[in-house]
Design an enzyme around this catalytic site. Sequence first.
Site, PDB file in Angstrom:
ATOM      1  CB  SER A 214     -59.122  48.941 -24.841  1.00  0.00           C
ATOM      2  OG  SER A 214     -57.920  48.385 -24.377  1.00  0.00           O
ATOM      3  CD  GLU A 324     -60.044  42.273 -29.602  1.00  0.00           C
ATOM      4  OE1 GLU A 324     -61.296  42.267 -29.558  1.00  0.00           O
ATOM      5  OE2 GLU A 324     -59.365  43.242 -29.187  1.00  0.00           O
ATOM      6  NE  ARG A 328     -63.587  35.991 -28.557  1.00  0.00           N
ATOM      7  CZ  ARG A 328     -63.814  35.329 -29.694  1.00  0.00           C
ATOM      8  NH1 ARG A 328     -63.784  34.013 -29.705  1.00  0.00           N
ATOM      9  NH2 ARG A 328     -64.073  35.984 -30.805  1.00  0.00           N
ATOM     10  CG  HIS A 355     -56.998  45.674 -28.390  1.00  0.00           C
ATOM     11  ND1 HIS A 355     -57.979  45.009 -27.694  1.00  0.00           N
ATOM     12  CD2 HIS A 355     -56.647  46.727 -27.610  1.00  0.00           C
ATOM     13  CE1 HIS A 355     -58.202  45.620 -26.541  1.00  0.00           C
ATOM     14  NE2 HIS A 355     -57.407  46.678 -26.471  1.00  0.00           N
ATOM     15  CD1 TRP A 357     -58.568  53.594 -32.395  1.00  0.00           C
ATOM     16  CD2 TRP A 357     -60.681  53.863 -31.734  1.00  0.00           C
ATOM     17  NE1 TRP A 357     -58.541  54.256 -31.203  1.00  0.00           N
ATOM     18  CE2 TRP A 357     -59.834  54.449 -30.773  1.00  0.00           C
ATOM     19  CE3 TRP A 357     -62.052  53.907 -31.531  1.00  0.00           C
ATOM     20  CZ2 TRP A 357     -60.310  55.066 -29.617  1.00  0.00           C
ATOM     21  CZ3 TRP A 357     -62.540  54.526 -30.388  1.00  0.00           C
ATOM     22  CH2 TRP A 357     -61.670  55.089 -29.457  1.00  0.00           C
TER      23      TRP A 357
END
Length: 482
Positions: A214, A324, A328, A355, A357
């Site tokens: 991120s 996310e 992208r 988005h 871990w």
Amino acid sequence: MKSSKTAALPRRLAAATAVATSVTLAVGAIPAHAEPAPPVPTTQVAPKPKPTKTPKKDAPKPGASSSKAPKPSAKPKPAPPATVTKVNWYSAHRVALWVHSPAMNTDIQVQMLLARDWFSDPKAKFPQLTMLDGLRAQDDQNGWMINTNVEEFYADKNVNVVLPVGGESSFYTNWKEPDRGKNYQWETFLTKELPPILENDWRSTDVRAIEGLSMGGTAAMMLAARNPGFYKFAGSFSGILQMTSYGMPQAIQFALRDGGGYDSAKMFGPPSDPAWKEHDPYVLADKLKGTSLYISSGNGVVGPHDKPSDIPLLATNYSGVGLEVLSRVTSQQFAAKLNKLGIHGQAVYRPSGTHTWPYWQFEMVQAWPQVAGALGIAGDKVACTVGPAFAKAPQIKDLGGCLTPEYAVPGGRAQDFRNGRIFTGPKGPKVVAGAIGGVYVPTMERLGLPTSDELTGRDGVKYNTFERGKIVWTPQSGARVE
């Protein structure tokens, strides 16, 4: 007539979309534990010149000029070096340094996972990999340590892994102004202040890689582009790789507000300030030629590590969906720019995932072969068997696989395994592991060889005895020498 559930679907989908497209680059969910002290100004002020003495009113000598040429101004003093103010060993291969940054005028914690052969080959130096955190970086631990198996994954690899701690909402860059009591000067710290310490004192070479998730992915590409050649590899896992296209400065401002109440104007100024473009990975893409690049993201569709909502293809992690999607889009734009420039980069677009871990741990593993190749250790493999000094030791069955061959230590022999180190000693082979193993590293010569494996006393107390002392671990105070 539509059912109430069907009628509510457009409204819920609209709400979910609104949440998803509200750009919050936040990752993790735990805020920093303590508010830092107020900032101390770090601008270096040149010393005031001494008052010029009034010259005597002597008559000028024949042929001499009546005016003296001004003396050249003194060169500015070089910035003082960073210094280590504290060291804490979590285990034999995990250590925390507190490094005083002159640029930030504060101590920055940097944790390291030491290379596999750190002890077995004490004259060797190792390449380094810096792993950057996300927007909600904590002040006590790096998110990679909290949320992934990073320590276990790198245990058998010959690389010094560098894990900076802190930097909430910082983008690991130099800010124009302090904000919320923090004078962020991360680029200076990571590329100027920290490297001499790692290379001079912690047996790191100048062969470096950097990656992050991120915000950390954005920063990895930014730092590599702004410092061409400094890093051999740069990896972005769900990073936002275009910062100055229409609406992006405003989105980043929203993210910084949400991720701790920071003001992006104090980072780069207003959106019209040239500093935004000077830090945009997309704009700087041509500077990455010659750097091994890895770019990855999901697409926001519910994936194997997401909880599905009752809206088809949408996870309950609404903000993670939008983030996310944004990653992208900007990652694809960035990769297209690299392609246009003729710069090779590995782009990995997952068919699903938000988005969060678990996907970044996956990318850490996937990226490693490319990282290893860039660092020059692609062919490095664990090559060991149980040494003759320990072949009959009953503890071997609980130590996991060996990581190193048997090697010499003061007064005896040792060998590293996944679950600890085993030493010869006056009472036969003994294992030292965990936090006790960490405290043993700097005290080994003083304490001598172990005379017991780890033992358990009352109230959860654990301890190892040695030739000249004992190391005790308690839940309240951790490990210490007694």
